[in-house]
Design an enzyme around this catalytic site. Structure first.
Site, PDB file in Angstrom:
ATOM      1  N   CYS A 190       3.507  -8.428  13.523  1.00  0.00           N
ATOM      2  CA  CYS A 190       4.857  -8.720  13.024  1.00  0.00           C
ATOM      3  C   CYS A 190       5.910  -7.837  13.688  1.00  0.00           C
ATOM      4  O   CYS A 190       5.612  -6.774  14.260  1.00  0.00           O
ATOM      5  CB  CYS A 190       4.902  -8.583  11.505  1.00  0.00           C
ATOM      6  SG  CYS A 190       4.957  -6.887  10.906  1.00  0.00           S
ATOM      7  N   SER A 200      -2.838   2.246   4.196  1.00  0.00           N
ATOM      8  CA  SER A 200      -1.834   1.392   4.826  1.00  0.00           C
ATOM      9  C   SER A 200      -2.156   1.249   6.309  1.00  0.00           C
ATOM     10  O   SER A 200      -2.060   2.219   7.073  1.00  0.00           O
ATOM     11  CB  SER A 200      -0.434   1.999   4.651  1.00  0.00           C
ATOM     12  OG  SER A 200       0.497   1.390   5.525  1.00  0.00           O
ATOM     13  N   SER A 201      -2.517   0.048   6.737  1.00  0.00           N
ATOM     14  CA  SER A 201      -2.901  -0.175   8.127  1.00  0.00           C
ATOM     15  C   SER A 201      -1.772   0.175   9.080  1.00  0.00           C
ATOM     16  O   SER A 201      -1.980   0.880  10.082  1.00  0.00           O
ATOM     17  CB  SER A 201      -3.316  -1.638   8.326  1.00  0.00           C
ATOM     18  OG  SER A 201      -3.564  -1.910   9.686  1.00  0.00           O
ATOM     19  N   ASN A 202      -0.555  -0.288   8.782  1.00  0.00           N
ATOM     20  CA  ASN A 202       0.533  -0.054   9.744  1.00  0.00           C
ATOM     21  C   ASN A 202       0.886   1.427   9.832  1.00  0.00           C
ATOM     22  O   ASN A 202       1.259   1.923  10.893  1.00  0.00           O
ATOM     23  CB  ASN A 202       1.752  -0.926   9.407  1.00  0.00           C
ATOM     24  CG  ASN A 202       2.512  -0.442   8.199  1.00  0.00           C
ATOM     25  OD1 ASN A 202       3.360   0.443   8.287  1.00  0.00           O
ATOM     26  ND2 ASN A 202       2.220  -1.024   7.036  1.00  0.00           N
ATOM     27  N   HIS A 254       0.828  -1.207   0.000  1.00  0.00           N
ATOM     28  CA  HIS A 254       0.000   0.000   0.000  1.00  0.00           C
ATOM     29  C   HIS A 254       0.863   1.257   0.000  1.00  0.00           C
ATOM     30  O   HIS A 254       1.048   1.913   1.021  1.00  0.00           O
ATOM     31  CB  HIS A 254      -0.952  -0.016   1.195  1.00  0.00           C
ATOM     32  CG  HIS A 254      -2.087  -0.961   1.028  1.00  0.00           C
ATOM     33  ND1 HIS A 254      -2.786  -1.509   2.087  1.00  0.00           N
ATOM     34  CD2 HIS A 254      -2.661  -1.475  -0.094  1.00  0.00           C
ATOM     35  CE1 HIS A 254      -3.734  -2.312   1.620  1.00  0.00           C
ATOM     36  NE2 HIS A 254      -3.675  -2.303   0.312  1.00  0.00           N
ATOM     37  N   GLU A 292      -5.520  -8.157   3.999  1.00  0.00           N
ATOM     38  CA  GLU A 292      -4.941  -9.231   4.811  1.00  0.00           C
ATOM     39  C   GLU A 292      -6.034 -10.003   5.551  1.00  0.00           C
ATOM     40  O   GLU A 292      -5.988 -11.232   5.646  1.00  0.00           O
ATOM     41  CB  GLU A 292      -3.931  -8.665   5.816  1.00  0.00           C
ATOM     42  CG  GLU A 292      -3.259  -9.764   6.629  1.00  0.00           C
ATOM     43  CD  GLU A 292      -2.308  -9.229   7.686  1.00  0.00           C
ATOM     44  OE1 GLU A 292      -2.156  -9.914   8.720  1.00  0.00           O
ATOM     45  OE2 GLU A 292      -1.723  -8.144   7.490  1.00  0.00           O
ATOM     46  N   HIS A 305      -0.202  -8.884   1.011  1.00  0.00           N
ATOM     47  CA  HIS A 305      -1.237  -9.002   2.046  1.00  0.00           C
ATOM     48  C   HIS A 305      -1.829 -10.402   2.134  1.00  0.00           C
ATOM     49  O   HIS A 305      -2.493 -10.733   3.115  1.00  0.00           O
ATOM     50  CB  HIS A 305      -2.363  -8.009   1.768  1.00  0.00           C
ATOM     51  CG  HIS A 305      -1.873  -6.628   1.488  1.00  0.00           C
ATOM     52  ND1 HIS A 305      -1.706  -6.137   0.199  1.00  0.00           N
ATOM     53  CD2 HIS A 305      -1.470  -5.636   2.315  1.00  0.00           C
ATOM     54  CE1 HIS A 305      -1.246  -4.911   0.261  1.00  0.00           C
ATOM     55  NE2 HIS A 305      -1.081  -4.575   1.521  1.00  0.00           N
ATOM     56  N   THR A 341      -1.474  -8.767  11.105  1.00  0.00           N
ATOM     57  CA  THR A 341      -0.071  -8.522  11.490  1.00  0.00           C
ATOM     58  C   THR A 341       0.262  -7.049  11.691  1.00  0.00           C
ATOM     59  O   THR A 341       1.342  -6.739  12.204  1.00  0.00           O
ATOM     60  CB  THR A 341       0.883  -9.076  10.413  1.00  0.00           C
ATOM     61  OG1 THR A 341       0.655  -8.373   9.178  1.00  0.00           O
ATOM     62  CG2 THR A 341       0.684 -10.573  10.212  1.00  0.00           C
ATOM     63  N   CYS A 351       3.518 -11.989   2.402  1.00  0.00           N
ATOM     64  CA  CYS A 351       4.550 -11.909   3.431  1.00  0.00           C
ATOM     65  C   CYS A 351       4.586 -13.216   4.217  1.00  0.00           C
ATOM     66  O   CYS A 351       3.531 -13.719   4.634  1.00  0.00           O
ATOM     67  CB  CYS A 351       4.257 -10.747   4.362  1.00  0.00           C
ATOM     68  SG  CYS A 351       5.367 -10.690   5.793  1.00  0.00           S
TER      69      CYS A 351
END
Length: 318
Positions: free
Chosen positions: A203, A231-233, A49, A134, A82, A173, A104
Site C-alpha cells: 500500500c 505490527s508488520s509495517n 496493531h 491479513e 486486516h 500490503t 482496509c
C-alpha cells in the site's frame, strides 16, 4: 547551583509517519459504532496493531475478541482492518449477528484480485508472512489449496506450480518494498507468464513510510520506530532503517520505553512511526528526549498523503 547545560540533539522526523487512511477509517468505525449503538461493541481481533489504540477504544466500550464464538448475537461486531476469511461474515450471517467490516480498502483490493485470478483458473502465490491476520484473511477468500504462501526469496526459488502458464501473484500490503521486489523478480524470472497485480499491492502508506526512513537513515546514528511488535509495517521500518545505513534501529511502543542510554554519544536521531501508531506516541518520544537534551527538530518530507477512505453508509452521520 546552576544545572549543567543539556547536550544538543538533532531529531530527523520522518514524514509521512503514523496513521494511514485505512487505520484512521477502522478506528472511526469502532468509535462511531459505539456512538450509534451504545456499548459494548465487539471487535474481532485488535482493530489495528497498537496497544494504545486498543486500550483507548476499550475505555469507550469496545470489547476485543479473537473469535465470533465469544460474541453475543444481540451486539454489533466490527471486523479488523486486516481483513477476515469469507467464513467469518458467513458465520455472522448464520447467527444473525450485525457486523461492520473495517477491512482496509487496499486489503479488500487484494481480495478482489485473488478472486479474479481464481475465477480465471490461475494458481495464486501470496507473498506474505505466515500467521499474520491479513494473510489469514486473504488466503481465506478462496478454497483450501487455491493459494500458496511464499515468505522468502528462497521460498520463491523453491516453489513449484501446478502449471507455470496459469500462475498469478498477490502480496500482503505491509511488506518490505525491497524484499518483495526481490521475490517478485525471482518469480518472474522462473515463470515469465506469471500474472501481476494491476497496481502494486504494497500500500501507499507502507511505501511512503519506508521511503521516508530511507531518506534519513544514512544521517541518523539511531532510528527510533514507534510501533507495536505485532505490527508488520512497523517491524519492516526497523529493518529498512538498518539496511539503508542507520547503525542502529529500535522499536518502542511509547515514550517511556525509550532507553536513553542508546543516545549516549549520539548527535542525530531519526524518528518515525508505523501506520497503526498515533502521533501522540511520537510526541511522547519527543517529550522524553527534550527532558534530557536540547532538541532541534528537522522534518524530512518525502510525500504528502491526502487519501481518505469513506466510512460505511450507516455510520457516516452517526
Amino acid at each position: 547551583m546552576t544545572a549543567a547545560p543539556r547536550r544538543p540533539l538533532t531529531v530527523l522526523l520522518a514524514t509521512p509517519r503514523g496513521f494511514c487512511a485505512g487505520v484512521d477509517r477502522a478506528i472511526q468505525i469502532v468509535e462511531r459504532a459505539i456512538e450509534k449503538f451504545g456499548a459494548p461493541v465487539y471487535v474481532r481481533h485488535e482493530i489495528v496493531h497498537n496497544r494504545h489504540v486498543v486500550e483507548r477504544l476499550k475505555g469507550l466500550g469496545a470489547v476485543f475478541v479473537e473469535t465470533l464464538s465469544e460474541c453475543p448475537e444481540d451486539r454489533p461486531v466490527v471486523f479488523s482492518a486486516h481483513g477476515v476469511p469469507k467464513s467469518v461474515p458467513a458465520e455472522a450471517e448464520a447467527r444473525n449477528i450485525f457486523y461492520l467490516d473495517a477491512t482496509c480498502p487496499l486489503v479488500s483490493k487484494v481480495h478482489v484480485e485473488a478472486q479474479r485470478h481464481y475465477d480465471a483458473g490461475r494458481e495464486i502465490v501470496l507473498i506474505g508472512h505466515a500467521g499474520h491476520p491479513e494473510v489469514v484473511g486473504t488466503m481465506g477468500q478462496l478454497p483450501p489449496g487455491a493459494v500458496s504462501l511464499v515468505e522468502t526469496l528462497a521460498g520463491a526459488q523453491a516453489f513449484t506450480p501446478r502449471d507455470p502458464a496459469r500462475l498469478a501473484y498477490v502480496t500482503q500490503t505491509t511488506l518490505s518494498v525491497d524484499d518483495t521486489g526481490e521475490i517478485v523478480a525471482a518469480l518472474k524470472a522462473r515463470f515469465p507468464q506469471v500474472a501481476a497485480p494491476h497496481k502494486e499491492d504494497i500500500c501507499y502508506a507502507t511505501t511512503n513510510r519506508q521511503a521516508a526512513v530511507k531518506a534519513i537513515a544514512n544521517r541518523a546514528e539511531l532510528m527510533v520506530v514507534v510501533g507495536a511488535p505485532n505490527s508488520s509495517n512497523s517491524l519492516r521500518l526497523v529493518e529498512v532503517a538498518e539496511r539503508a545505513g542507520c547503525p542502529r534501529a529500535v522499536m518502542v511502543q511509547r515514550g517511556r520505553d525509550l532507553d536513553l542510554a542508546l543516545a549516549e554519544g549520539v548527535t542525530t536521531i531519526g524518528i518515525t512511526a508505523g501506520a497503526s501508531a498515533p502521533e501522540v506516541l511520537v510526541e511522547e518520544v519527543l517529550t522524553r528526549l527534550r527532558e534530557h537534551f536540547e532538541v532541534t527538530i528537522e522534518e524530512v518530507v518525502v510525500a504528502e498523503e491526502r487519501i481518505i477512505f469513506k466510512l460505511p453508509a450507516g455510520l457516516q452521520h452517526a
